[in-house]
Motif scaffolding. Structure first.
Motif, PDB file in Angstrom:
ATOM      1  N   GLY A 145       9.618  10.663   6.891  1.00 12.32           N
ATOM      2  CA  GLY A 145       8.859  11.218   5.775  1.00 12.32           C
ATOM      3  C   GLY A 145       7.992  10.175   5.107  1.00 12.32           C
ATOM      4  N   LEU A 146       8.561   8.993   4.866  1.00 12.66           N
ATOM      5  CA  LEU A 146       7.786   7.887   4.281  1.00 12.66           C
ATOM      6  C   LEU A 146       6.639   7.488   5.195  1.00 12.66           C
ATOM      7  N   PHE A 147       6.903   7.441   6.483  1.00  9.66           N
ATOM      8  CA  PHE A 147       5.908   7.112   7.501  1.00  9.66           C
ATOM      9  C   PHE A 147       4.701   8.059   7.422  1.00  9.66           C
ATOM     10  N   ILE A 148       4.961   9.359   7.320  1.00 11.08           N
ATOM     11  CA  ILE A 148       3.871  10.349   7.263  1.00 11.08           C
ATOM     12  C   ILE A 148       3.062  10.200   5.974  1.00 11.08           C
ATOM     13  N   VAL A 149       3.760  10.093   4.843  1.00  8.48           N
ATOM     14  CA  VAL A 149       3.070  10.022   3.550  1.00  8.48           C
ATOM     15  C   VAL A 149       2.229   8.750   3.449  1.00  8.48           C
ATOM     16  N   ALA A 150       2.793   7.618   3.877  1.00  7.57           N
ATOM     17  CA  ALA A 150       2.055   6.351   3.807  1.00  7.57           C
ATOM     18  C   ALA A 150       0.800   6.403   4.668  1.00  7.57           C
ATOM     19  N   PHE A 151       0.921   6.983   5.866  1.00  8.01           N
ATOM     20  CA  PHE A 151      -0.237   7.097   6.744  1.00  8.01           C
ATOM     21  C   PHE A 151      -1.311   7.995   6.130  1.00  8.01           C
ATOM     22  N   ALA A 152      -0.881   9.108   5.551  1.00  4.87           N
ATOM     23  CA  ALA A 152      -1.825  10.030   4.918  1.00  4.87           C
ATOM     24  C   ALA A 152      -2.570   9.349   3.764  1.00  4.87           C
ATOM     25  N   LEU A 153      -1.842   8.638   2.912  1.00  5.53           N
ATOM     26  CA  LEU A 153      -2.464   7.977   1.762  1.00  5.53           C
ATOM     27  C   LEU A 153      -3.375   6.836   2.201  1.00  5.53           C
ATOM     28  N   GLY A 154      -3.023   6.152   3.297  1.00  8.60           N
ATOM     29  CA  GLY A 154      -3.903   5.121   3.824  1.00  8.60           C
ATOM     30  C   GLY A 154      -5.247   5.690   4.235  1.00  8.60           C
ATOM     31  N   ASN A 155      -5.226   6.808   4.941  1.00  3.29           N
ATOM     32  CA  ASN A 155      -6.480   7.449   5.351  1.00  3.29           C
ATOM     33  C   ASN A 155      -7.278   7.950   4.158  1.00  3.29           C
ATOM     34  N   ILE A 156      -6.596   8.495   3.180  1.00  2.00           N
ATOM     35  CA  ILE A 156      -7.292   9.001   1.995  1.00  2.00           C
ATOM     36  C   ILE A 156      -7.965   7.853   1.237  1.00  2.00           C
ATOM     37  N   CYS A 157      -7.263   6.750   1.062  1.00  2.00           N
ATOM     38  CA  CYS A 157      -7.846   5.595   0.360  1.00  2.00           C
ATOM     39  C   CYS A 157      -9.036   5.025   1.120  1.00  2.00           C
TER      40      CYS A 157
END
Length: 240
Positions: A145-157
């Motif tokens: 779950g942390l892996f997915i959220v961190a990746f998503a936020l990286g792309n958004i930033c």
């Protein structure tokens, strides 16, 4: 006139890693490492399965490719948007090391539990080990779950960091934002468990992700060519 930047050699490595991450993404989401239906005995003996072990190493290598590529992105975009680019890279670092830790957890914890299960003759000890493996699976699920959220936020930033730039950058920005929100959708579906959303996320991962990695690689290559060519003598600053 070609010039040297402080990071030119590393940027070449980062661009190569970005394109290699296309291949590793395809491998992860293909049938390359498909183990098929596994019985309980098969799962216990996974530490002996060469395809399973290769898959774990493949994922680790993929995460390293992504981390190096995204550091290259940071170096290219840093002067244009320091805050969002640094924050994005922090999220990508969390993504990479979380997933690498998850694979190490399998190598050094789960696989040793599997060995212990096979080596013991005590039924009571086997039950304890099986409970431990079940709990370990829940820890791995939380890390995922942390892996997915961190990746998503990286792309958004990273997407936000490009919004104020030229047309090509803005197009990539919107595509990165779609990528990020698509991954947040995948995270949300871990709670909704919608079959239709699940199918969408599956095809999104198989098709959209490798295309995006290739586009990011092409963008980085384009920027690299611009920042390593001087418009005039003595011009050695990033102006992409």
């Amino acid at each position: 006139m070609a010039i040297n930047t402080p990071y030119d050699k590393f940027l070449v490595v980062a661009i190569v890693c970005c394109f290699l991450s296309v291949l590793t993404t395809l491998g992860i989401h293909s049938n390359l490492f498909d183990l098929g239906e596994l019985s309980f005995d098969d799962r216990i003996r996974l530490f002996e399965n060469s395809k399973y072990i290769a898959n774990r190493f493949w994922i680790i290598i993929h995460c390293l490719f992504v981390l190096i590529a995204m550091l290259g992105f940071l170096l290219i975009q840093f002067k244009k948007s320091r805050g969002f680019t640094i924050l994005g890279f922090v999220f990508f670092a969390v993504f990479s090391f979380t997933e690498i830790f998850r694979q190490m957890f399998v190598f050094f914890y789960m696989n040793n539990l599997r060995r212990s299960y096979l080596e013991t003759d005590s039924e009571a000890m086997r039950e304890i080990i099986q409970v431990s493996m079940d709990h370990a699976g829940l820890i791995g699920y939380a890390l995922f779950g942390l892996f997915i959220v961190a990746f998503a936020l990286g792309n958004i930033c990273y997407g936000i960091s490009l919004l104020g730039n030229n047309k090509i950058d803005r197009i990539l920005a919107y595509l990165l934002l779609i990528w990020g929100f698509g991954n947040l959708l995948a995270f949300g579906n871990e709670f909704w468990t919608s079959e239709s959303v699940g199918h969408f996320v599956e095809y999104f991962s198989i098709i959209y992700q490798p295309i995006m990695r290739a586009l990011v690689g092409l963008w980085m290559l384009h920027k690299f060519k611009r920042i390593t060519v001087s418009d005039g003598a003595g011009n050695n600053t990033y102006s992409a």
